[in-house]
Design a protein around this motif. Structure first.
Motif, short mmCIF file in Angstrom:
data_model
loop_
_atom_site.label_atom_id
_atom_site.label_comp_id
_atom_site.label_asym_id
_atom_site.label_seq_id
_atom_site.Cartn_x
_atom_site.Cartn_y
_atom_site.Cartn_z
N GLN A 56 0.84 -1.22 0.00
CA GLN A 56 0.00 0.00 0.00
C GLN A 56 0.87 1.26 0.00
O GLN A 56 0.57 2.22 -0.70
N PHE A 76 -8.28 2.80 -8.98
CA PHE A 76 -9.29 2.67 -7.93
C PHE A 76 -10.63 2.23 -8.54
O PHE A 76 -11.27 1.27 -8.09
N GLN A 94 -14.91 9.64 3.20
CA GLN A 94 -15.17 8.54 4.13
C GLN A 94 -16.63 8.13 4.00
O GLN A 94 -17.41 8.78 3.30
N ALA A 251 -14.01 2.96 3.40
CA ALA A 251 -12.79 2.17 3.13
C ALA A 251 -11.83 2.21 4.31
O ALA A 251 -10.76 1.60 4.27
N LYS A 252 -12.23 2.92 5.39
CA LYS A 252 -11.40 2.95 6.60
C LYS A 252 -11.47 1.63 7.35
O LYS A 252 -10.71 1.40 8.28
N GLY A 255 -11.22 -1.43 3.59
CA GLY A 255 -10.27 -0.96 2.58
C GLY A 255 -8.88 -0.92 3.20
O GLY A 255 -7.89 -0.60 2.52
N ALA A 257 -7.53 1.24 4.89
CA ALA A 257 -6.89 2.53 4.60
C ALA A 257 -7.15 3.48 5.77
O ALA A 257 -8.02 3.22 6.60
N GLY A 260 -10.93 7.29 3.30
CA GLY A 260 -11.47 6.94 1.98
C GLY A 260 -12.80 6.22 2.05
O GLY A 260 -13.22 5.74 3.12
N ASP A 294 -4.31 8.28 -1.77
CA ASP A 294 -5.33 7.59 -0.96
C ASP A 294 -6.11 6.59 -1.81
O ASP A 294 -6.39 5.47 -1.39
N VAL A 298 -6.37 2.59 -1.07
CA VAL A 298 -7.65 1.87 -0.92
C VAL A 298 -7.72 0.72 -1.93
O VAL A 298 -8.08 -0.41 -1.58
#
Ligand code: PLP
Length: 455
Positions: A56, A76, A94, A251-252, A255, A257, A260, A294, A298
């Motif tokens: 990543q 993406f 988010q 995606a937190k 994902g 990440a 996102g 970012d 993701v």
């Protein structure tokens, strides 16, 4: 074992009991107001708190920061499109931003969203758009102790009754939260999702996944639903997305990440309306409030998260912590899922009534004992009182959630949590309740101030 080894480490703060006592007083027993360097093991959330992989970070270096049409966006977009099958993919900073686009477009006064359980930001977004959020959890969800495998399911009998009845015409969408965070982190079965999808299609109502933990749900399906035992988590996840008309995604979580999310949709007209709102509130549709790096992180995380070896290790870590919690004499919402354990604070602290907030009282005592931060999911979150402070409504259960960040803590940290919790449980009768001294108009769990009170 974990299918990775540790390359970069970060020291964690160690504090004294006196320092933690002073910190609790300073933040008025609201753990959201602690400084992170006052927390030793931070189990407040699994959102944006996971460890990035080397791949990543490498992808981030390749991020393309062009305002429009960046290579990062296309990578993406292709990843999300392949996973979900949705033709329209709108990146957002988010999950709640995707919720905002969807609720502002689908809802209006008098409109309804139906769900297995709405997550709290979605519930707030529905209310802000003048709509109503109705939760229809399955009956099995009411028994916290049972080992039923899919307590995150929606009650399809009640769903059908609402869709067939006089309120049917008011329904803007049905939302399936995978896994059901507000409902004890319990998974939704593919059988339940399939039936819900059929009901929604029959009634012309869009089915939207709140897919924050789609991979963890898919893992639990492969483990608990016989028809899917031979499938990979990736296959189950792809099938789940294809049963719905779209998704909102933070995606937190899955994902892996730090920031996102996205909104995925089939419907071209709906996507067009959301896209205009996206430009006005988040950013151009090829970055949606995110940096190119970012988007790349993701995209890479979405590939890593369905690796069965990663998911198995995560499930086993959570099961390890669950064993420690049970051994400490504290009940949890059974059976444990992957992203969090939900401790039954109401049962551990029977001397504290709901409106003296046993979940928050346990959270504060666990912080005092071991510098561990969790989050209350009980009557501080869901209850209401009248102007004099007399209870009006209570939460159905008084829980404390210990969320587990991805790839972040080791079993040594969990042993520390287990020991601290055992000490708290041994002297549970000494834990004081709390009363609210100040609170905002809504989302009070984040901003309230509290003080200990003798019960
Ligand atoms: C199920 C679920 N949906 C949506 C959200 C909101 O996502 P975000 O925090 O990225 O806005 C969360 C966050 O915790 C969640 O757990």
């Amino acid at each position: 074992m974990e299918p990775y080894r540790i390359k970069v480490v970060e020291p964690i703060p160690v504090t004294t009991r006196e320092q933690r006592q002073a910190a609790l007083a300073r933040v008025h027993h609201n753990l959201f107001d602690l400084r992170a360097d006052e927390v030793t093991v931070d189990l407040l959330t699994d959102s944006g708190t996971g460890a990035l992989s080397a791949a990543q970070l490498a992808a981030a270096m390749d991020g393309d920061e062009s305002y429009a049409g960046s290579r990062s966006f296309h990578r993406f977009h292709d990843t999300v499109r392949e996973l979900t099958g949705y033709p329209h993919i709108l990146p957002v900073h988010q999950g709640r931003a995707a919720e905002r686009l969807l609720t502002a477009t689908l809802l209006g006064p008098g409109k309804l969203f139906l769900s297995n359980t709405h997550f709290d930001t979605l519930r707030a977004n529905v209310a802000l758009c003048g709509g109503e959020a109705w939760d229809l959890p399955c009956p099995e969800a009411a028994d916290l102790d049972s080992a039923e495998p899919f307590k995150g399911n929606i009650d399809t009998t009640r769903l059908k009754a609402v869709l067939d009845g006089p309120d049917g015409a008011r329904v803007g969408a049905v939302i399936m939260t995978l896994t059901n965070n507000g409902g004890g982190g319990q998974p939704v079965s593919m059988a339940n999702l399939t039936l819900t999808s059929a009901l929604c299609r029959e009634h012309g109502v869009p089915l939207i996944l709140d897919a924050a933990r789609f991979a963890e749900n898919a893992w639990l399906v492969t483990q608990r639903e016989p028809a899917h035992r031979e499938h990979s988590p990736r296959q189950v996840a792809e099938a789940a997305f294809r049963l719905a008309d779209g998704c909102v995604m933070s995606a937190k979580k899955d994902g892996i990440a730090h920031i996102g999310g996205f909104l995925g949709l089939h419907d071209t007209e709906l996507a067009r309306r959301c896209e205009l709102l996206l430009i006005a509130t988040e950013g151009f549709p090829t970055y949606g409030g995110l940096a190119g790096r970012d988007l790349d992180m993701v995209a890479r995380g979405l590939h890593e998260v369905t690796d069965p070896r990663y998911l198995r290790a995560r499930a086993e870590d959570t099961a390890y912590l669950a064993d420690l919690v049970r051994a400490a004499g504290v009940d949890i919402v059974e059976p444990p899922g992957l992203h969090a354990l939900y401790l039954n604070a109401g049962r551990l602290l029977p001397h504290i009534p709901p409106h003296r907030f046993p979940g928050q009282a346990l959270a504060c005592r666990l912080y005092l004992e071991g510098g561990i931060r969790g989050v209350e999911l009980g009557s501080l979150y869901l209850g209401t009182e009248d102007e004099q402070g007399a209870p009006l409504t209570s939460a159905p259960y008084e829980l404390l959630r210990l969320a587990i960040p991805r790839r972040t803590y080791t079993r040594g940290h969990f042993d520390h949590v287990g020991r601290a919790l055992a000490r708290v449980a041994r002297d549970a009768h000494l834990v004081p309740g709390l009363r609210i001294t100040e609170q905002p108009a809504f989302l009070r769990q984040f901003r309230s101030r509290l003080a200990p009170v003798d019960v």
